[in-house]
Design an enzyme around this catalytic site. Sequence first.
Site, PDB file in Angstrom:
ATOM      1  N   LYS A 195     -37.505 -92.185  65.340  1.00  0.00           N
ATOM      2  CA  LYS A 195     -38.165 -92.960  64.294  1.00  0.00           C
ATOM      3  C   LYS A 195     -38.723 -94.227  64.929  1.00  0.00           C
ATOM      4  O   LYS A 195     -37.988 -95.028  65.511  1.00  0.00           O
ATOM      5  CB  LYS A 195     -37.170 -93.300  63.192  1.00  0.00           C
ATOM      6  CG  LYS A 195     -37.767 -94.181  62.105  1.00  0.00           C
ATOM      7  CD  LYS A 195     -36.828 -94.347  60.933  1.00  0.00           C
ATOM      8  CE  LYS A 195     -37.386 -95.358  59.950  1.00  0.00           C
ATOM      9  NZ  LYS A 195     -36.518 -95.534  58.790  1.00  0.00           N
ATOM     10  N   LYS A 248     -40.832 -89.227  63.276  1.00  0.00           N
ATOM     11  CA  LYS A 248     -41.429 -90.029  62.205  1.00  0.00           C
ATOM     12  C   LYS A 248     -42.060 -91.282  62.782  1.00  0.00           C
ATOM     13  O   LYS A 248     -41.392 -91.968  63.559  1.00  0.00           O
ATOM     14  CB  LYS A 248     -40.334 -90.401  61.208  1.00  0.00           C
ATOM     15  CG  LYS A 248     -40.767 -91.336  60.116  1.00  0.00           C
ATOM     16  CD  LYS A 248     -39.595 -91.759  59.301  1.00  0.00           C
ATOM     17  CE  LYS A 248     -40.082 -92.795  58.311  1.00  0.00           C
ATOM     18  NZ  LYS A 248     -39.015 -93.535  57.725  1.00  0.00           N
TER      19      LYS A 248
HETATM   20  C1  PBG Z   1     -35.691 -96.382  55.417  1.00  0.00           C
HETATM   21  C2  PBG Z   1     -36.922 -95.579  55.465  1.00  0.00           C
HETATM   22  C3  PBG Z   1     -38.249 -95.981  55.659  1.00  0.00           C
HETATM   23  C4  PBG Z   1     -39.042 -94.839  55.501  1.00  0.00           C
HETATM   24  C5  PBG Z   1     -38.185 -93.790  55.256  1.00  0.00           C
HETATM   25  N1  PBG Z   1     -36.890 -94.255  55.252  1.00  0.00           N
HETATM   26  C6  PBG Z   1     -38.831 -97.321  55.855  1.00  0.00           C
HETATM   27  C7  PBG Z   1     -38.593 -98.100  57.046  1.00  0.00           C
HETATM   28  O1  PBG Z   1     -37.938 -97.703  58.003  1.00  0.00           O
HETATM   29  O2  PBG Z   1     -39.063 -99.227  57.000  1.00  0.00           O
HETATM   30  C8  PBG Z   1     -40.550 -94.784  55.577  1.00  0.00           C
HETATM   31  C9  PBG Z   1     -41.178 -93.630  54.895  1.00  0.00           C
HETATM   32  C10 PBG Z   1     -42.629 -93.758  54.658  1.00  0.00           C
HETATM   33  O3  PBG Z   1     -43.320 -94.682  55.131  1.00  0.00           O
HETATM   34  O4  PBG Z   1     -43.153 -92.894  53.948  1.00  0.00           O
HETATM   35  N2  PBG Z   1     -35.263 -96.943  56.584  1.00  0.00           N
END
Ligand code: PBG
Length: 324
Positions: A195, A248
């Site tokens: 991520k 992601k």
């Molecule tokens: C929580 C989380 C996030 C997303 C999914 N889970 C936001 C982040 O890390 O700031 C983002 C999903 C999206 O942008 O569609 N940590």
Amino acid sequence: MAFPQHRMRRLRNQEWARRMVRETHLAVDDLIEPLFVAEGTGRRRAIGSMPGCSQLSPDTLVEECRISRDLGIGAVILFGIPREKDEIGSQGYAEDGIVPRAIRALKTALPDIYVIADVCLCEYTDHGHCGVIEDGKLLNDPTLDLLGQAAVAYAVAGADMVAPSAMADGQVGAIREALDEEGFADTPILSYAAKYASAFYGPFRDAAESAPRFGDRKTYQMDPANAREALREVELDIEEGADMVMVKPALAYLDILTRVAELSPVPVAAYNVSGEYSLVKAAAEKGWVDGERIAMEILTSIKRAGADVILTYHAREVARILAR
Ligand code: PBG
């Protein structure tokens, strides 16, 4: 001599030929629909930066999921927006928090919908970071215990799968241990393994009211410049017991997705995140691109790159297209 013996166009000149040689088939089974659930009843609060998406209350969530299920979408992932936020994100792991209540409502009304619960604290902390903060820094190890508690609270409520997204080191192992201790050895973990600290999450943070109040997430999410590190993240999460791993965002990281898919012994998910969705919607609203065709092309590309499943806000739209 290649030409004129070889003519690539021979297999392109009729619809049936094109279908016959098509290598990638997007299917409704590939899709997981992300949904936002907030307190209240009868609530459908449109999210300005994500046309077509709303903050729902547990009751309207059930109504929306019924529509999704009728379109053939089998799985949803839930994000909670609590009424109260505090320093340690208590509502994220409260047994009667918004997500456990939403899961119970869903599982009662639609027991066959596969419910995945995102496990993170940024929606629940008043500072907007993904765990416990001290002196402006995110403390890794104290966060693990809370993520374990959250996973257990969601499993108790009936979640079919949990998906930790906090990027805390050791989170998969900690959650596995916590679940096993409470009798949830059969609840799988979908780990947000690779991520990235991405600007593509902008609209989500609006939707989930989870933007960090100070600083950014660069000390725990990955640097977009790195690829090798993603493989290590994936390897570690699998070692800790991840049943599936995620890359992601998706679109700007298709190379990562391909490399992970080539190496991963477990199924690979890709998250077509909020910013990727909003860019398409905004351009389509202006009439600059054909939104439906772009959505299909993007999701097909994500699958072609190696994803087994795709989390996407386009899920319904694409399910409708596929049904035509
Ligand atoms: C929580 C989380 C996030 C997303 C999914 N889970 C936001 C982040 O890390 O700031 C983002 C999903 C999206 O942008 O569609 N940590």
